[in-house]
Design an enzyme around this catalytic site. Structure first.
Site, PDB file in Angstrom:
ATOM      1  CG  ASN A   8     117.510   6.062  10.143  1.00 36.57           C
ATOM      2  OD1 ASN A   8     116.995   6.343  11.224  1.00 36.57           O
ATOM      3  ND2 ASN A   8     117.028   6.483   8.977  1.00 36.57           N
ATOM      4  CD1 TRP A   9     118.915   1.740  15.101  1.00 36.74           C
ATOM      5  CD2 TRP A   9     118.300   2.155  17.215  1.00 36.74           C
ATOM      6  NE1 TRP A   9     119.874   1.211  15.926  1.00 36.74           N
ATOM      7  CE2 TRP A   9     119.529   1.447  17.239  1.00 36.74           C
ATOM      8  CE3 TRP A   9     117.721   2.522  18.434  1.00 36.74           C
ATOM      9  CZ2 TRP A   9     120.174   1.109  18.428  1.00 36.74           C
ATOM     10  CZ3 TRP A   9     118.369   2.188  19.615  1.00 36.74           C
ATOM     11  CH2 TRP A   9     119.578   1.488  19.601  1.00 36.74           C
ATOM     12  CE  LYS A  10     114.605   4.024   7.769  1.00 30.57           C
ATOM     13  NZ  LYS A  10     114.073   3.572   6.488  1.00 30.57           N
ATOM     14  CG  HIS A  93     115.870   9.366   5.789  1.00 34.05           C
ATOM     15  ND1 HIS A  93     114.702   8.811   5.308  1.00 34.05           N
ATOM     16  CD2 HIS A  93     116.736   8.348   5.946  1.00 34.05           C
ATOM     17  CE1 HIS A  93     114.877   7.492   5.195  1.00 34.05           C
ATOM     18  NE2 HIS A  93     116.094   7.193   5.578  1.00 34.05           N
ATOM     19  CD  GLU A  95     111.953   6.492   6.051  1.00 32.13           C
ATOM     20  OE1 GLU A  95     112.281   6.683   7.241  1.00 32.13           O
ATOM     21  OE2 GLU A  95     112.250   5.445   5.428  1.00 32.13           O
ATOM     22  CD  GLU A 165     119.095   6.172   3.101  1.00 29.30           C
ATOM     23  OE1 GLU A 165     119.430   5.190   3.752  1.00 29.30           O
ATOM     24  OE2 GLU A 165     118.228   6.970   3.476  1.00 29.30           O
ATOM     25  CB  SER A 211     116.962  -3.374   0.945  1.00 33.99           C
ATOM     26  OG  SER A 211     115.619  -2.951   1.110  1.00 33.99           O
ATOM     27  N   GLY A 233     116.418  -1.180   8.374  1.00 39.23           N
ATOM     28  CA  GLY A 233     115.894  -2.396   8.992  1.00 39.23           C
ATOM     29  C   GLY A 233     116.953  -3.290   9.623  1.00 39.23           C
TER      30      GLY A 233
HETATM   31  P1  13P Z   1     116.363   0.029   4.922  1.00 42.16           P
HETATM   32  O1  13P Z   1     117.774  -0.431   5.208  1.00 42.16           O
HETATM   33  O2  13P Z   1     115.365  -0.517   5.906  1.00 42.16           O
HETATM   34  O3  13P Z   1     115.980  -0.166   3.499  1.00 42.16           O
HETATM   35  O4  13P Z   1     116.353   1.609   5.191  1.00 42.16           O
HETATM   36  C1  13P Z   1     117.311   2.397   4.578  1.00 42.16           C
HETATM   37  C2  13P Z   1     117.234   3.744   5.196  1.00 42.16           C
HETATM   38  O5  13P Z   1     116.311   4.483   4.935  1.00 42.16           O
HETATM   39  C3  13P Z   1     118.280   4.112   6.148  1.00 42.16           C
HETATM   40  O6  13P Z   1     118.230   5.475   6.416  1.00 42.16           O
END
Ligand code: 13P
Length: 259
Positions: A8-10, A93, A95, A165, A211, A233
């Protein structure tokens, strides 16, 4: 069962970097082994990056609209994602739930649209630190899933994936321990038995996100109820992402060999 690893590149990467990352990931994977692999780029790049996708690395959306097509400025529907080449979509998600106020009802609507469009629905759930510290993490996560799946016909669950998550582990460098992940994943699978039945629960993929990185992926993926990962990330760096895919394949191979 095949694992899934999704990057997930966000909201990261301008076009040149995005294209390079996609090429580096796609050219780094020459066989599917035991893992289905998806990359979820920012939506404006999705159709163009489809050209770089392969039989082994598919494209996914990071979210879709809770509506079907029409006068919804700025939205993109699940069908649009599908027609632009996506195979899967993330839904709910943390977010999206947190920053953009997506309610359980919105998440539920999106799951239906994703399935109607023929996409794999990767449904996210997770508790925040306050909820974990108060011992409410199981209740929070299982309630989210009850809402998301409340009106889904059991026959459609083969197109649904759960991603656990813990919010306190997302982008913080703090990871759930393998034992914490396994404990929640087992609870989720048990809950799915109640919502559907044992055979559906057993066949569903439950991904861990938060993470996850090359140094901890294998230990987490070796847990019996962890079937891959949703990677933030570490998916922004091709070699890290490829190492996580390799860890998934190693874990799945060991599982098939009986440990
Ligand atoms: P990180 O791997 O950066 O903690 O993010 C997890 C995430 O939200 C993947 O959707």
């Amino acid at each position: 069962m095949r694992n899934i690893v999704t990057g997930n590149w966000k909201s990261n990467k301008l076009w040149d970097d995005a294209e390079k990352l996609m090429i580096d990931v796609a050219t780094g994977i020459h066989e599917s082994q035991h893992t289905d692999i998806f990359v979820a780029p920012p939506t404006p790049y999705l159709a163009a990056l489809k050209a770089q996708s392969t039989a082994f690395v598919g494209i996914a959306g990071q979210q879709c609209s809770a509506h079907t097509e029409g006068a919804f400025t700025g939205e993109h529907t699940a069908s649009m994602l599908k027609s632009a080449g996506a195979k899967a979509v993330l839904i709910g998600h943390s977010e999206r739930r947190g920053t953009f106020g997506e309610s359980d009802a919105v998440v539920e609507a999106k799951v239906h649209h994703a399935l109607d469009a023929g996409l794999l629905a990767i449904v996210c759930c997770g508790e925040n630190l306050e909820e974990r510290d108060a011992g409410q993490h199981f209740e929070k996560v299982l309630t989210q899933l009850s809402h998301a799946f409340q009106n889904i016909d059991a026959s459609r669950m083969s197109r649904v994936v759960v991603a656990y998550e813990p919010i306190w582990a997302i982008g913080t460098g703090r990871t759930a321990s393998a034992a914490q992940a396994q404990e929640m994943h087992a609870a989720i699978r048990h809950h799915l038995v109640g919502l559907f039945d044992a055979s559906i629960a057993e066949s569903m993929r439950i991904l861990y996100g938060g993470s996850c990185k090359p140094s901890n992926a294998l230990e987490i993926f070796m847990q019996p109820d962890v079937n891959g990962g949703l990677i933030g990330g570490a998916s922004l760096n091709a070699s890290d992402f490829l190492a996580i895919v390799a860890a998934s394949n190693e874990a799945a191979t060991k599982e098939q060999q009986g440990g």
